[in-house]
Design an enzyme around this catalytic site. Sequence first.
Site, PDB file in Angstrom:
ATOM      1  N   ASP A 252       7.241  -1.599  18.281  1.00  0.00           N
ATOM      2  CA  ASP A 252       6.122  -2.192  17.549  1.00  0.00           C
ATOM      3  C   ASP A 252       6.248  -1.823  16.070  1.00  0.00           C
ATOM      4  O   ASP A 252       7.131  -1.063  15.668  1.00  0.00           O
ATOM      5  CB  ASP A 252       4.823  -1.629  18.137  1.00  0.00           C
ATOM      6  CG  ASP A 252       3.573  -2.341  17.656  1.00  0.00           C
ATOM      7  OD1 ASP A 252       3.684  -3.470  17.161  1.00  0.00           O
ATOM      8  OD2 ASP A 252       2.482  -1.758  17.795  1.00  0.00           O
TER       9      ASP A 252
ATOM     10  N   GLU B 117       7.934  -4.577  11.171  1.00  0.00           N
ATOM     11  CA  GLU B 117       8.138  -5.583  10.118  1.00  0.00           C
ATOM     12  C   GLU B 117       8.935  -5.046   8.917  1.00  0.00           C
ATOM     13  O   GLU B 117       9.547  -5.872   8.240  1.00  0.00           O
ATOM     14  CB  GLU B 117       6.780  -6.133   9.648  1.00  0.00           C
ATOM     15  CG  GLU B 117       6.075  -6.984  10.679  1.00  0.00           C
ATOM     16  CD  GLU B 117       5.542  -6.172  11.852  1.00  0.00           C
ATOM     17  OE1 GLU B 117       5.535  -6.685  12.981  1.00  0.00           O
ATOM     18  OE2 GLU B 117       5.153  -5.005  11.645  1.00  0.00           O
TER      19      GLU B 117
ATOM     20  N   ASP C 125      -1.232  -9.149  17.770  1.00  0.00           N
ATOM     21  CA  ASP C 125      -2.615  -8.712  17.937  1.00  0.00           C
ATOM     22  C   ASP C 125      -3.593  -9.874  17.834  1.00  0.00           C
ATOM     23  O   ASP C 125      -4.273 -10.062  16.815  1.00  0.00           O
ATOM     24  CB  ASP C 125      -2.948  -7.649  16.889  1.00  0.00           C
ATOM     25  CG  ASP C 125      -2.078  -6.415  17.026  1.00  0.00           C
ATOM     26  OD1 ASP C 125      -1.377  -6.293  18.049  1.00  0.00           O
ATOM     27  OD2 ASP C 125      -2.091  -5.572  16.109  1.00  0.00           O
TER      28      ASP C 125
END
Length: 881
Positions: A426, A429, A563
């Site tokens: 996770d 980015e 999300d």
Amino acid sequence: MKISHIVVAIALTFSANVFSQTDKHYALSTSASGYKVDGKVKSTDAGLQIPLSLISDKKDGINLYGNTIENLVVDVDYETEERLHIKISDKEKKQYTVPDSPLGIERPNVVHRAEKANYDFQYTAKPFSFRVVRKSDKAVIFDTSNMPFVFEDQYLELSTKLPDDANIYGLGEVTAPFRRTTNITTIWARDNADDFYRNIYGSHPYYSEIRDGKAHGVLLMNSHGMDVVTADNRITYKVIGGILDFYFFVPKSGSPNDVSIAYTDLIGKPLMPSHWMLGWHHCRYGYKSINDVETVIKKYKEANIPLQTAWVDIDYMEETKDFSFDGVNFPKKRMIALGEQLHKEGQNYVVMVDPAISANTTYGPYVRGTEMDVWIKNPDGSDYVGMVWPGYTTFPDWWHPNASAYWEKEIGDFVDMLGVDGLWIDMNEPASFCLGSCGSGKVDAGKQPYRWLLPQEVQDANHAAQEEALKALGNPPGETRDLLYPKYVINNGGGNLSELTVATTALHYGNVPHYDIHNLYGHAESYITRNALIKQNSKARPFVLSRSTFVGTGKNAGHWTGDNHSLWEYLKSSLANILNMQMFGITYSGADVCGFNQNTTEELCTRWMSIGAFYPFARNHNAIGQSDQEPYLWNTTAEASRNALQVRYALLPYYYTLFEESHRLGTGVWRPLIFEYPQYNEIAANDLQVLVGSDILLSPVLDKGRTTVDAQFPPGIWYDWFTHETTVENVGKHAEVETVTLDAPITHIPVHIRGGSIIPTKQPKYTVGETYSTEYSLIIALDDSDTAKGRLYIDDGESLEVENSSDISFTYKKGKLSASGEFGYAHPEKLQKITIIGKGASKLTIAHTEHKSIELTKDDNSVTADNVSINLTEPFEIKFD
């Protein structure tokens, strides 16, 4: 997973989708000088090379947003019959290009021009423009003529014309309708809770267009931030760096699925999941202790809702540090025991690992990474220190020569010790909660308060100080571009490119600025994590689920769409989001079922479980601070979950066969109707129904308070999965799409089988392993000619290198079921039951001999032969009278 997003107002979630899409973003650079062919056009082994120079008589059209590059080279390579490569680059090769490696794109070695190409390349000399034409119907599928062409060090602009009401699909990652409308798609990987129409986690500058029943695809292989404008009969690319590196995919058939095959021929075929990965998964962010996890597993079982894989978010970590355990709430011994118990019950175990490593000299992963010098750097050569969950953190530089060895050790030791079956990566980015290297000089400072928990005036002061410090660090040595504030400002939802991520002036190995490589970070981590898991266990298929993705990530990892919110709009949009991922070659993908942020409701979660049960990757997941949403909490949700998951588990052989096809060919597991029936434009915008493969149609309820669905059915015969009744019989030369209102009470999802298909199934049980231990059945759904065909792929369901497999083709024609193909799987799998829908049978013979032990059951809509007991190890025929 980002706590700050939980408190975002709903009004912002929906109004922010367009407020910064200014005229400037939409506008064409009409003053651009353009280029001309300047010199001899050369023939190359693969095609053409065209020299270009700036048309210099329009001085006002240069240096619009950067430094104009005067001399360019156009390389035109006819790579395959279906793939054309047009690369427009600077002659001096100073502009950054996506690396030719597994951390970027592994480009094919093309040494000869393709013969009998399905396309033509045409160009004009002054001003330079080009067209790509599909030969079969002379359709111009890409046309830059009479459009501005800009090539600067920090701004590229190129446009192509579109017909009216063009059917454009792809571009993103973005939460938006599947068929693109007038809008700006910004591509810049960003930690954002799925705002509509805003850039989020992935970077995929690829689209497919369907025109007059034929499809083609276009990829811009570029890792820089960009706006892609779809408006006014055009697509316009506005890119803040790199080159214009286009690939065009033009299959002779014009089939959208064949476009997907051609696309993944270039970028890599999607991963092949193990059996267990296709079961139902459950997770939440916010488990208070391991007791909560164990309770959830227990209550799933008590409610008889299948649960294959239990997940644990960052809750298990000590102060949210990777590879550590909260000794009080998630002690290591109990975490290990949890995995052992799950495996004993035939279930599986996944935990999260983030890329950011706590900057603490008492923390082994940080010490080892520092010794190996694997961290991203500041322009002055010091370690870049941002802030993520553990406080101040460093970030592995996946391009560093030591990065793979570092990650292999950390991952290998952790997985060996804990016994998990896969990893969830996770925040890649990569996300960072401050601006710039805010932790420089603060190693060992420990966990810090998250910025959104501080008073607003403190947040503002901190941000201002961080921005000044970032500016003071300046550009990397020798860098002439403005990496922090490029003059063309893409429509980044976070504003400043360095907001909530690593600063664009940070350096990767080889002095590559993060500005150039940002969109590749999660993609590179996926590859290195997959390889680390393979090194830890070379026999089993590795499980990696990544939030950030790029072109080609699907061969290394699956993806969930991030999300989302527990709102009906997000339930509805989840179908389009997943269909986009299928197009992008990430076929093992899904959305957080029942929603991540905000509190779900019984009705919403019930409807979401009904369709979420069929996601290629199917998992219920919600956020810390939100109400519990386990499906057993409400009676209707529990019943709907059992109903839907029973169908999914029955279909596991069908899903697995589709994933093998996806892995081998590149087709989607989920497919929009228009991809299977491109000649019917009335279904071009339908992203509220989904085909699983070609043969299973899902028509979920996606609106509050509804108990019916207005479903579109393409021509053919469609049978109800549950009753075998004929819902639609729409055949003949002039058959059209038919809309039918279907009953869908709260615990029911309409599922239909296409006439003409043969579906392999199993008897659904609690776990995937138990389901696969039952014998095979076939559902033969006849078309109007009383024929059908289907396919079944069998292997051991887990080996990375498959040694024995069967690939069986079934056909039913003139009352005879035939099985042929490859029968290499040694385990004696049996076909036990055959159900024929659409035509009855009174007697069954096998190999021309009446088989009296077979039991026949008939109803108004089907006939079932039980106790067939045929080994699926060799060809066979069954005759029906």
